[in-house]
Design a protein around this motif. Structure first.
Motif, PDB file in Angstrom:
ATOM      1  N   PRO A   1       2.367  -3.853   5.934  1.00  0.00           N
ATOM      2  CA  PRO A   1       3.699  -3.298   5.543  1.00  0.00           C
ATOM      3  C   PRO A   1       3.607  -2.702   4.097  1.00  0.00           C
ATOM      4  N   ALA A   2       2.851  -2.605   3.367  1.00  0.00           N
ATOM      5  CA  ALA A   2       2.641  -1.920   2.258  1.00  0.00           C
ATOM      6  C   ALA A   2       2.419  -0.426   2.440  1.00  0.00           C
ATOM      7  N   VAL A   3       1.327  -0.374   3.187  1.00  0.00           N
ATOM      8  CA  VAL A   3       0.524   0.743   3.730  1.00  0.00           C
ATOM      9  C   VAL A   3       1.675   1.589   4.297  1.00  0.00           C
ATOM     10  N   VAL A   4       2.298   1.125   5.342  1.00  0.00           N
ATOM     11  CA  VAL A   4       3.117   1.613   6.080  1.00  0.00           C
ATOM     12  C   VAL A   4       4.441   2.327   5.369  1.00  0.00           C
ATOM     13  N   SER A   5       4.685   1.544   4.381  1.00  0.00           N
ATOM     14  CA  SER A   5       6.118   1.709   3.635  1.00  0.00           C
ATOM     15  C   SER A   5       5.522   2.803   2.609  1.00  0.00           C
TER      16      SER A   5
ATOM     17  N   ASP B   1      12.175  -0.738  -5.458  1.00  0.00           N
ATOM     18  CA  ASP B   1      12.749  -1.368  -4.353  1.00  0.00           C
ATOM     19  C   ASP B   1      11.682  -2.047  -3.620  1.00  0.00           C
ATOM     20  N   HIS B   2      10.313  -1.692  -3.733  1.00  0.00           N
ATOM     21  CA  HIS B   2       9.002  -2.099  -2.860  1.00  0.00           C
ATOM     22  C   HIS B   2       8.196  -2.624  -3.913  1.00  0.00           C
ATOM     23  N   PRO B   3       8.660  -3.772  -4.833  1.00  0.00           N
ATOM     24  CA  PRO B   3       7.442  -4.210  -5.675  1.00  0.00           C
ATOM     25  C   PRO B   3       6.184  -4.709  -5.307  1.00  0.00           C
ATOM     26  N   ALA B   4       6.211  -5.211  -3.978  1.00  0.00           N
ATOM     27  CA  ALA B   4       4.994  -5.859  -3.413  1.00  0.00           C
ATOM     28  C   ALA B   4       4.088  -4.630  -3.188  1.00  0.00           C
ATOM     29  N   ALA B   5       4.597  -3.602  -2.370  1.00  0.00           N
ATOM     30  CA  ALA B   5       3.845  -2.275  -2.261  1.00  0.00           C
ATOM     31  C   ALA B   5       3.129  -1.543  -3.691  1.00  0.00           C
ATOM     32  N   GLY B   6       4.139  -1.840  -4.562  1.00  0.00           N
ATOM     33  CA  GLY B   6       3.534  -1.212  -5.724  1.00  0.00           C
ATOM     34  C   GLY B   6       2.514  -1.973  -6.469  1.00  0.00           C
ATOM     35  N   ALA B   7       2.682  -3.228  -6.433  1.00  0.00           N
ATOM     36  CA  ALA B   7       1.721  -4.087  -7.122  1.00  0.00           C
ATOM     37  C   ALA B   7       0.318  -3.928  -6.186  1.00  0.00           C
ATOM     38  N   GLU B   8       0.475  -3.863  -5.118  1.00  0.00           N
ATOM     39  CA  GLU B   8      -0.968  -3.825  -4.392  1.00  0.00           C
ATOM     40  C   GLU B   8      -1.486  -2.170  -4.635  1.00  0.00           C
ATOM     41  N   PHE B   9      -0.771  -1.291  -4.852  1.00  0.00           N
ATOM     42  CA  PHE B   9      -1.375  -0.010  -5.064  1.00  0.00           C
ATOM     43  C   PHE B   9      -1.765   0.008  -6.456  1.00  0.00           C
TER      44      PHE B   9
ATOM     45  N   LYS C   1      -6.771   5.438   0.048  1.00  0.00           N
ATOM     46  CA  LYS C   1      -7.806   5.678   1.065  1.00  0.00           C
ATOM     47  C   LYS C   1      -7.202   4.940   2.387  1.00  0.00           C
ATOM     48  N   ARG C   2      -6.539   3.800   2.270  1.00  0.00           N
ATOM     49  CA  ARG C   2      -5.950   3.007   3.564  1.00  0.00           C
ATOM     50  C   ARG C   2      -4.792   3.941   3.947  1.00  0.00           C
TER      51      ARG C   2
END
Length: 123
Positions: free
Chosen positions: A57-61, A101-109, A118-119
């Motif tokens: 989900p983080a990648v797609v977002s 708005d997308h803290p999980a994606a930001g944290a993963e990045f 790369k992903r």
């Protein structure tokens, strides 16, 4: 620290030099120990980051966001670590909003920017 006794042939200068060398030995040992602990900690952190999952989900977002923001996408492709640079984020207010708005994606990045980017690019 105890005092060193002077041998009969020692001058005060020689005794001071011995004390200085003894202190230098203690300090350099402590510095070396600290450097080893830091190196082990850094290695463990890199191993943890390498094993931390990157969720679909983080990648797609982020892919969806970057598709609509080619300038930010190009800069992040060049240097993914810019995701954690305040001036870069300030220059891209849409990215700032996206990260809020997308803290999980930001944290993963932010936790492993090169692997994450790369992903994003490979999917």
């Amino acid at each position: 620290m105890g005092t060193m006794s002077m041998n009969r042939g020692d001058t005060p200068l020689r005794a001071q030099m011995k004390r200085s060398l003894s202190m230098l030995s203690l300090v350099s040992g402590a510095v070396l120990t600290t450097m080893i602990v830091i190196a082990i900690g850094a290695t463990a952190l890199r191993a943890f980051e390498a094993s931390a999952p990157i969720t679909e989900p983080a990648v797609v977002s982020l892919q969806e966001y970057l598709a609509g923001h080619p300038e930010a996408a190009a800069e992040l492709r060049t240097d993914p670590e810019m995701i954690d640079h305040p001036l870069f984020i300030a220059h891209h207010p849409g990215l700032r909003r996206y990260l809020a708005d997308h803290p999980a994606a930001g944290a993963e990045f932010k936790s492993h920017p090169y692997r994450f980017m790369k992903r994003v690019e490979s999917d």
